[in-house]
Write a protein that holds these residues in place. Structure first.
Motif, short mmCIF file in Angstrom:
data_model
loop_
_atom_site.label_atom_id
_atom_site.label_comp_id
_atom_site.label_asym_id
_atom_site.label_seq_id
_atom_site.Cartn_x
_atom_site.Cartn_y
_atom_site.Cartn_z
N LEU A 41 0.84 -1.22 -0.01
CA LEU A 41 0.07 0.17 0.03
C LEU A 41 0.71 1.47 0.05
N ALA A 42 0.49 2.20 -0.96
CA ALA A 42 0.97 3.52 -1.06
C ALA A 42 0.38 4.70 -0.17
N ARG A 43 0.93 4.88 0.86
CA ARG A 43 0.19 6.40 1.46
C ARG A 43 1.20 6.92 2.25
N TYR A 44 1.35 8.38 1.89
CA TYR A 44 2.24 9.08 2.56
C TYR A 44 1.45 9.83 3.58
N GLY A 45 1.46 9.36 4.58
CA GLY A 45 1.07 10.13 6.03
C GLY A 45 1.36 9.72 7.44
N PRO A 46 0.78 9.76 8.02
CA PRO A 46 1.14 9.53 9.59
C PRO A 46 0.54 8.10 10.01
N GLU A 47 -0.34 7.51 9.09
CA GLU A 47 -0.83 6.12 9.24
C GLU A 47 -1.12 5.76 8.18
N VAL A 48 -1.27 4.14 8.24
CA VAL A 48 -1.62 3.58 6.88
C VAL A 48 -3.10 3.70 6.32
N GLY A 49 -4.23 4.13 7.14
CA GLY A 49 -5.47 4.56 6.94
C GLY A 49 -6.29 3.37 6.56
N GLU A 50 -7.07 3.60 5.62
CA GLU A 50 -8.39 2.79 5.09
C GLU A 50 -7.48 1.87 4.05
N LEU A 51 -7.83 0.54 4.14
CA LEU A 51 -7.10 -0.10 3.19
C LEU A 51 -8.32 -0.56 1.98
N PRO A 52 -7.71 -0.92 0.71
CA PRO A 52 -8.80 -1.24 -0.44
C PRO A 52 -9.50 -2.52 0.09
N ALA A 53 -10.85 -2.56 -0.53
CA ALA A 53 -11.67 -3.70 -0.42
C ALA A 53 -10.90 -5.19 -0.47
N GLY A 54 -11.13 -6.08 0.34
CA GLY A 54 -10.73 -7.54 0.14
C GLY A 54 -9.43 -7.73 1.21
N TRP A 55 -8.65 -6.55 1.51
CA TRP A 55 -7.49 -6.78 2.61
C TRP A 55 -7.66 -6.45 3.85
N ASP A 56 -7.42 -7.34 4.71
CA ASP A 56 -7.57 -6.94 6.34
C ASP A 56 -6.29 -6.43 6.70
N LYS A 57 -5.23 -6.37 6.05
CA LYS A 57 -4.04 -5.80 6.50
C LYS A 57 -3.06 -5.72 5.17
N GLN A 58 -1.95 -4.94 5.56
CA GLN A 58 -1.19 -4.64 4.21
C GLN A 58 0.16 -5.20 4.59
N SER A 59 0.92 -5.86 3.37
CA SER A 59 2.03 -6.51 3.89
C SER A 59 3.15 -5.50 3.81
N ILE A 60 3.12 -4.61 3.11
CA ILE A 60 4.09 -3.38 2.97
C ILE A 60 3.55 -1.89 2.93
N TRP A 61 3.85 -1.19 3.54
CA TRP A 61 3.45 0.17 3.61
C TRP A 61 4.66 1.09 3.01
N GLN A 62 4.51 1.52 2.12
CA GLN A 62 5.42 2.75 1.35
C GLN A 62 4.79 3.80 2.04
N PHE A 63 5.37 4.50 2.89
CA PHE A 63 5.03 5.40 3.75
C PHE A 63 5.85 6.95 3.36
N ALA A 64 6.94 6.78 2.86
CA ALA A 64 7.50 8.07 2.52
C ALA A 64 8.30 7.81 1.08
N ARG A 65 8.49 9.10 0.68
CA ARG A 65 9.38 9.46 -0.71
C ARG A 65 10.56 9.92 -0.29
#
Length: 280
Positions: free
Chosen positions: A226-250
């Motif tokens: 999941l790509a989200r550049y913010g303080p938290e992972v936030g909402e996930l796309p439908a169908g996933w209950d967790k992310q395996s990887i979070w791209q949190f910063a550029r």
């Protein structure tokens, strides 16, 4: 537009209807070649940042977070990467852009992919999707043929499909949600059949909602990056209950973009060896 013009036999025979019909030449314009003009600078998240922005820093952005493992992702625009520095900064894994569509291979791929391995990082490859230029199956084949395969050596992560906003035009590549979902399924089915691993899917929640209608058919088979550049992972796309990887910063002064694997290094190692992705 297709044009119909009299053929040479029709011209010799005069204006007779039969002669003209019997010698018709159909002229169609050549199909425009796919545009790869931005391929050198397309990489995981460029279009997500452009469309969604950056919303502060993550709450946790250290290399020593107990239940998260720091990693990077890189592409050819960065040139040769100092993987020793990356490893010294705490990185344990990386993803390297291998291909885009069916017409571009990262010219820095060997240095980046093999260099990461030499520095002790677990590495994998990703493909920048171009649903506007060819089928999902064709792009999975191209990806595998140009470095995106998997081998059970314990240091190679399964390939990832980077599916995000179109850098060349319409955000959803001119596809409706049903067709986009079918395209992604075509890619992931082909990758699984030929690489014998399920590909990760890299995306953002906003893009997924917009362009797939928030399709929920991939969460049980394809780990989420999941790509989200913010303080938290936030909402996930439908169908996933967790992310395996979070791209949190550029960027951030380190090689490539910054990611957390959702678990300790042992989970990253298990994924490389063939286990399904699991969160801590």
């Amino acid at each position: 537009m297709t044009r119909i013009v009299p053929g040479p036999l029709a011209k010799l025979a005069g204006a007779g209807a039969f002669a003209a019909f019997a010698s018709v030449v159909v002229v169609t314009p050549a199909q425009a070649a796919p545009d790869y003009s931005h391929a050198d600078t397309n990489f995981a998240g460029t279009q997500i940042e452009a469309h969604e922005g950056i919303h502060g820093s993550p709450l946790t952005s250290r290399a020593d977070v107990a239940d998260q493992t720091l990693g990077h992702d890189v592409s050819g625009h960065q040139g040769p990467v100092d993987w020793g520095a990356a490893a010294g900064g705490g990185a344990k894994f990386t993803y390297v852009k291998a291909t885009e569509g069916t017409g571009f291979v990262n010219p820095q791929y060997a240095q980046q992919y093999d260099g990461a391995h030499a520095a002790g990082l677990i590495r994998g490859a990703y493909h920048f999707a171009r649903p506007d230029v060819s089928s999902g199956a064709a792009q999975a084949d191209y990806f595998i043929a140009n470095g995106g395969g998997w081998r059970g050596d314990g240091t190679t992560l399964p390939g990832a499909l980077d599916i995000e906003y179109n850098p060349y035009g319409d955000a959803c590549y001119g596809k409706n949600p049903a067709d986009m979902t079918a395209w992604i399924a075509d890619f992931t089915r082909t990758y699984l059949a030929k690489a014998h691993r399920s590909a990760l899917i890299y995306t953002s929640t906003n893009w997924w909602k917009t362009c797939t209608g928030n399709a929920n058919g991939f969460g049980n088979t394809n780990p989420l990056w999941l790509a989200r550049y913010g303080p938290e992972v936030g909402e996930l796309p439908a169908g996933w209950d967790k992310q395996s990887i979070w791209q949190f910063a550029r960027g951030g002064g380190l090689p490539g973009d910054q990611n957390y694997y959702n678990g300790p290094i042992g989970r990253v190692e298990a994924l490389a060896k063939g286990a399904a992705a699991q969160a801590a």
